[in-house]
Design a protein around this motif. Sequence first.
Motif, PDB file in Angstrom:
ATOM      1  N   GLY A   9       0.825  -1.220   0.000  1.00 41.46           N
ATOM      2  CA  GLY A   9       0.000   0.000   0.000  1.00 41.46           C
ATOM      3  C   GLY A   9       0.848   1.254   0.000  1.00 41.46           C
ATOM      4  N   GLY A  12      -0.235   4.801  -1.191  1.00 42.11           N
ATOM      5  CA  GLY A  12      -1.322   5.498  -0.499  1.00 42.11           C
ATOM      6  C   GLY A  12      -0.820   6.671   0.328  1.00 42.11           C
ATOM      7  N   ARG A  13      -1.754   7.285   1.025  1.00 37.35           N
ATOM      8  CA  ARG A  13      -1.437   8.515   1.757  1.00 37.35           C
ATOM      9  C   ARG A  13      -0.418   8.264   2.872  1.00 37.35           C
ATOM     10  N   LEU A  49      -1.861  -7.890  -3.822  1.00 42.04           N
ATOM     11  CA  LEU A  49      -1.306  -8.774  -2.796  1.00 42.04           C
ATOM     12  C   LEU A  49      -2.184  -9.994  -2.556  1.00 42.04           C
ATOM     13  N   LEU A  68       0.277  -1.838   4.859  1.00 41.09           N
ATOM     14  CA  LEU A  68      -0.631  -0.690   4.801  1.00 41.09           C
ATOM     15  C   LEU A  68      -1.752  -0.894   3.788  1.00 41.09           C
ATOM     16  N   SER A 108      -3.598  -1.369  11.560  1.00 36.66           N
ATOM     17  CA  SER A 108      -5.012  -1.436  11.900  1.00 36.66           C
ATOM     18  C   SER A 108      -5.506   0.004  12.092  1.00 36.66           C
ATOM     19  N   TYR A 135     -15.460  -1.424   7.099  1.00 38.06           N
ATOM     20  CA  TYR A 135     -14.012  -1.181   7.111  1.00 38.06           C
ATOM     21  C   TYR A 135     -13.429  -1.558   8.480  1.00 38.06           C
ATOM     22  N   ILE A 162      -3.933   2.809  14.028  1.00 37.64           N
ATOM     23  CA  ILE A 162      -3.595   4.192  13.680  1.00 37.64           C
ATOM     24  C   ILE A 162      -4.791   5.089  13.991  1.00 37.64           C
ATOM     25  N   GLY A 163      -4.487   6.259  14.560  1.00 39.74           N
ATOM     26  CA  GLY A 163      -5.533   7.254  14.807  1.00 39.74           C
ATOM     27  C   GLY A 163      -5.830   7.988  13.517  1.00 39.74           C
ATOM     28  N   ASN A 164      -5.301   9.179  13.372  1.00 40.50           N
ATOM     29  CA  ASN A 164      -5.427   9.912  12.104  1.00 40.50           C
ATOM     30  C   ASN A 164      -4.039  10.372  11.682  1.00 40.50           C
TER      31      ASN A 164
HETATM   32  N1  LIG Z   1      -4.852   7.611   6.820  1.00 38.46           N
HETATM   33  C1  LIG Z   1      -5.175   7.439   8.096  1.00 38.46           C
HETATM   34  O1  LIG Z   1      -5.320   8.392   8.843  1.00 38.46           O
HETATM   35  C2  LIG Z   1      -5.355   6.037   8.624  1.00 38.46           C
HETATM   36  C3  LIG Z   1      -5.983   5.904   9.876  1.00 38.46           C
HETATM   37  C4  LIG Z   1      -6.142   4.620  10.393  1.00 38.46           C
HETATM   38  C5  LIG Z   1      -5.659   3.516   9.700  1.00 38.46           C
HETATM   39  N2  LIG Z   1      -5.069   3.687   8.488  1.00 38.46           N
HETATM   40  C6  LIG Z   1      -4.611   2.487   7.780  1.00 38.46           C
HETATM   41  O2  LIG Z   1      -3.340   2.709   7.164  1.00 38.46           O
HETATM   42  C7  LIG Z   1      -3.297   2.069   5.903  1.00 38.46           C
HETATM   43  C8  LIG Z   1      -2.969   3.078   4.822  1.00 38.46           C
HETATM   44  O3  LIG Z   1      -3.970   4.077   4.810  1.00 38.46           O
HETATM   45  P1  LIG Z   1      -4.004   5.207   3.691  1.00 38.46           P
HETATM   46  O4  LIG Z   1      -4.739   6.350   4.267  1.00 38.46           O
HETATM   47  O5  LIG Z   1      -2.648   5.409   3.144  1.00 38.46           O
HETATM   48  O6  LIG Z   1      -4.935   4.509   2.615  1.00 38.46           O
HETATM   49  P2  LIG Z   1      -4.902   4.709   1.021  1.00 38.46           P
HETATM   50  O7  LIG Z   1      -6.244   4.296   0.532  1.00 38.46           O
HETATM   51  O8  LIG Z   1      -4.417   6.075   0.685  1.00 38.46           O
HETATM   52  O9  LIG Z   1      -3.808   3.645   0.553  1.00 38.46           O
HETATM   53  C9  LIG Z   1      -4.057   2.286   0.495  1.00 38.46           C
HETATM   54  C10 LIG Z   1      -3.232   1.723  -0.633  1.00 38.46           C
HETATM   55  O10 LIG Z   1      -3.415   0.299  -0.682  1.00 38.46           O
HETATM   56  C11 LIG Z   1      -3.410  -0.080  -2.036  1.00 38.46           C
HETATM   57  N3  LIG Z   1      -4.087  -1.356  -2.179  1.00 38.46           N
HETATM   58  C12 LIG Z   1      -5.395  -1.627  -1.921  1.00 38.46           C
HETATM   59  N4  LIG Z   1      -5.666  -2.922  -2.189  1.00 38.46           N
HETATM   60  C13 LIG Z   1      -4.506  -3.483  -2.620  1.00 38.46           C
HETATM   61  C14 LIG Z   1      -4.162  -4.787  -3.050  1.00 38.46           C
HETATM   62  N5  LIG Z   1      -5.077  -5.765  -3.094  1.00 38.46           N
HETATM   63  N6  LIG Z   1      -2.891  -5.014  -3.433  1.00 38.46           N
HETATM   64  C15 LIG Z   1      -1.969  -4.026  -3.406  1.00 38.46           C
HETATM   65  N7  LIG Z   1      -2.247  -2.772  -3.004  1.00 38.46           N
HETATM   66  C16 LIG Z   1      -3.498  -2.495  -2.614  1.00 38.46           C
HETATM   67  C17 LIG Z   1      -4.137   1.049  -2.752  1.00 38.46           C
HETATM   68  O11 LIG Z   1      -3.837   1.063  -4.139  1.00 38.46           O
HETATM   69  C18 LIG Z   1      -3.628   2.270  -2.007  1.00 38.46           C
HETATM   70  O12 LIG Z   1      -2.514   2.863  -2.637  1.00 38.46           O
HETATM   71  C19 LIG Z   1      -4.648   1.398   5.690  1.00 38.46           C
HETATM   72  O13 LIG Z   1      -4.547   0.032   5.993  1.00 38.46           O
HETATM   73  C20 LIG Z   1      -5.554   2.107   6.675  1.00 38.46           C
HETATM   74  O14 LIG Z   1      -6.565   1.254   7.127  1.00 38.46           O
HETATM   75  C21 LIG Z   1      -4.918   4.922   7.925  1.00 38.46           C
END
Ligand SMILES: NC(=O)c1ccc[n+]([C@@H]2O[C@H](COP(=O)([O-])OP(=O)(O)OC[C@H]3O[C@@H](n4cnc5c(N)ncnc54)[C@H](O)[C@@H]3O)[C@@H](O)[C@H]2O)c1
Length: 267
Positions: A9, A12-13, A49, A68, A108, A135, A162-164
């Motif tokens: 992941g 992602g962000r 994955l 992630l 998580s 989710y 993770i919080g935010n």
């Molecule tokens: N951003 C937050 O504040 C936050 C808060 C709590 C938890 N999280 C957790 O952190 C992780 C990352 O969050 P984020 O905000 O970057 O999410 P995001 O949606 O920006 O990134 C997730 C990434 O996972 C990739 N992905 C999804 N399914 C996939 C697969 N089957 N195979 C390969 N890649 C795949 C997507 O293409 C994406 O780039 C997540 O698991 C999320 O639950 C994030």
Amino acid sequence: MKPLLLVTGAAGRVGRLLRPVLAERYALRLLDLADPGASAQEEAILGDLADPAMARRAVAGAAGVLHLAGLVGPDFGFEATLRPNYLGLVTLLEACRAARCPRFVFASSHHVVGLHAAADAPFDAAAPLAPDGFYGLSKAFGEAACGLYARRFAMPTLIIRIGNADPEVADARRARMWVSARDLAALVDIGMTAQGLACETVYGVSRASDPLFADAAAARLGYRPRDDSRDHHAAGFRPSAALGPADGADRVGGFFATRPLPHPGEP
Ligand SMILES: NC(=O)c1ccc[n+]([C@@H]2O[C@H](COP(=O)([O-])OP(=O)(O)OC[C@H]3O[C@@H](n4cnc5c(N)ncnc54)[C@H](O)[C@@H]3O)[C@@H](O)[C@H]2O)c1
Ligand SMILES: O=C(O)[C@H]1O[C@@H](O)[C@H](O)[C@@H](O)[C@@H]1O
């Protein structure tokens, strides 16, 4: 030579925020469905994955995995989460088991306890699960799946709720659970290096004035957050007085806890 860390992941962000910090200590291999825009120092694998061959290739030779990848958001129905958040995770854990991967760190979310009343805070990792949607439910499954593989196959595992993790703090609810990139990276590092780690659950949060989570477990593992959400308010920061019912500020999970939940079978 730096140890090799697989980051799923990574496009992602959170992945984009963490990678520059993690690159100081680890050689990074990135796996994502989307192009993560790898630097010259990073190795990128584009793929799903949930494909066992892809997962095996991604895990090969890694000193650890930061997982992630997944489908994230309040509006998804159950089926949409199945491939990325259930099959994908178990496929990855299976690849780790086969490769005897030394460490696993699972992203998580606080949404596993999102339906608890914010007024009852602070919560620790022993708080009963209270997912606030499909989710959050998938993350509760993920935590259990990590526990299975960690304990049966002796794979040291850190589960980070993770919080935010936004770059800046958007509002009063998130201020109570915000985490900076360097604090989150420090937790990942603990997951990769802590002695005696079996399977531990912690909250991924920086310091805050009225925290939703009291994280003795992280402190025991040596986590000392360096950042404080009060120092990182966004320009348009919304104080509690500006939050309405749709923000769900009375629940830990905020607006994730207020959105309509699609019935299984609905898009
Ligand atoms: N951003 C937050 O504040 C936050 C808060 C709590 C938890 N999280 C957790 O952190 C992780 C990352 O969050 P984020 O905000 O970057 O999410 P995001 O949606 O920006 O990134 C997730 C990434 O996972 C990739 N992905 C999804 N399914 C996939 C697969 N089957 N195979 C390969 N890649 C795949 C997507 O293409 C994406 O780039 C997540 O698991 C999320 O639950 C994030
Ligand atoms: O509740 C929150 O604020 C956050 O929850 C996380 O799980 C989401 O990934 C993020 O987009 C939200 O901002």
